[in-house]
Motif scaffolding. Structure first.
Motif, PDB file in Angstrom:
ATOM      1  N   LEU A 146       0.826  -1.204   0.000  1.00  0.00           N
ATOM      2  CA  LEU A 146       0.000   0.000   0.000  1.00  0.00           C
ATOM      3  C   LEU A 146       0.865   1.261   0.000  1.00  0.00           C
ATOM      4  CD1 LEU A 146      -2.892  -0.733   2.531  1.00  0.00           C
ATOM      5  CD2 LEU A 146      -3.087  -0.437   0.060  1.00  0.00           C
ATOM      6  N   GLY A 150      -2.381   6.173   0.390  1.00  0.00           N
ATOM      7  CA  GLY A 150      -3.613   5.396   0.279  1.00  0.00           C
ATOM      8  C   GLY A 150      -4.386   5.314   1.578  1.00  0.00           C
ATOM      9  N   TYR A 151      -3.694   5.433   2.717  1.00  0.00           N
ATOM     10  CA  TYR A 151      -4.403   5.308   3.991  1.00  0.00           C
ATOM     11  C   TYR A 151      -4.172   6.482   4.938  1.00  0.00           C
ATOM     12  CZ  TYR A 151       0.163   3.128   4.976  1.00  0.00           C
ATOM     13  OH  TYR A 151       1.505   2.848   5.055  1.00  0.00           O
ATOM     14  N   LEU A 154      -7.540   7.751   6.155  1.00  0.00           N
ATOM     15  CA  LEU A 154      -8.153   6.910   7.182  1.00  0.00           C
ATOM     16  C   LEU A 154      -7.500   7.137   8.539  1.00  0.00           C
ATOM     17  CD1 LEU A 154     -10.184   4.669   7.835  1.00  0.00           C
ATOM     18  CD2 LEU A 154      -8.403   2.998   7.229  1.00  0.00           C
TER      19      LEU A 154
END
Length: 295
Positions: A146, A150-151, A154
């Protein structure tokens, strides 16, 4: 009868001509490499200066080396907020550039430091116990693949825009590389070494401490070196939101403000710091595992 004392200078020189020639050859080779790198840097700076001085590229896209240096100096000093205004401001965004760098290094230290503790422990467990490796390895590889951006959103939702989300991002960037390197190190221990110490009466703990750990240590340090480099490249992504103070946040913010000289100055500082960190880890590796490459 008289005795003549033998001075150290009169003692036989145990170094052979071949050894002296080899040492001189290595020193001359190192000097040539250093000289070549310095020459390459000078040529690069001269080419950069020539391109900007000739006006081939607009200063907005590529400022001159002098402009970048001025931005670096301004970011580390008190200066006027604007020409003709007596009010002084501190560095950039209320901090000196070295304070931005220190803030980023502190985040790296906490995030990667946690990965250095957790990664080898999990890696040893997965390497020694195959059922655990079979269970966790797919998720570990998924996390390794990843990209940090991408996170990051979050993590901000979970932990807010403070340092907690940044530290978690740096931890997740470094953790997979260290864990996988540890697993590979455990799996690469020659089976003959383990059988040999077991035949001599060693128990499981002794096999682990006297064979597995020393054989795996070079791989762990290699994983840490890779992880620190990857985490450092992630620092800009970690500091996209509320990253001041922070060298990555300053580089991003100055870019959005079209302050290209300061952006390039930040990039240079980030790159030099990465080289220093890598050299420091290599030096620690030489001290910690002097047997690497000598087996």
């Amino acid at each position: 009868m008289s005795f003549t004392a033998q001075t150290p200078a009169a003692e036989t020189d145990k170094t052979t001509p071949a050894m002296r020639d080899g040492s001189q050859h290595r020193r001359s080779g190192q000097l040539r490499r250093i000289g070549g790198r310095v020459l390459a840097l000078i040529v690069f700076l001269l080419a950069w200066w020539a391109v900007t001085a000739a006006g081939l590229i607009k200063p907005l896209f590529l400022p001159s080396p002098g402009a970048v240096w001025d931005a670096f100096v301004q970011a580390n000093t008190w200066h006027q907020v604007a020409p003709g205004v007596d009010r002084l401001v501190q560095g950039e965004q209320g901090y000196f550039l070295w304070e931005h760098l220190l803030a980023s290094c502190q985040r790296i230290f906490v995030g990667v430091g946690a990965a250095i503790i957790v990664g080898p422990l999990l890696g040893f467990a997965m390497g020694m116990w195959r059922p655990l490796n079979t269970l966790i390895e797919p998720y570990l590889n998924f996390l390794r693949a990843l990209p940090p951006l991408g996170y990051i959103g979050l993590l901000i939702v979970w932990f807010g825009i403070g340092d907690t989300s940044k530290i978690w991002l740096l931890f997740l960037a470094a953790f997979p590389a260290i864990t996988i390197a540890t697993i590979n190190g455990v799996h690469s221990v020659p089976r003959d070494y383990i059988n040999a110490v077991r035949s001599l009466g060693a128990n499981r703990r002794q096999v682990l401490t006297h064979v597995v750990l020393p054989s795996t240590a070079p791989e762990v340090l290699t994983g840490i070196r890779i992880a620190v480099g990857f985490a450092w490249t992630t620092v800009v992504a970690a500091e996209l939101n509320n990253g001041i103070p922070g060298i990555g946040g300053l580089a991003y913010l100055s870019g959005t403000q079209l302050n290209t000289p300061l952006t390039i100055a930040c990039i240079v500082v980030i790159g030099i710091t990465a080289l220093v960190l890598d050299a420091l880890i290599k030096w620690i590796g030489v001290l910690a595992v002097p047997w690497k490459g000598k087996s």
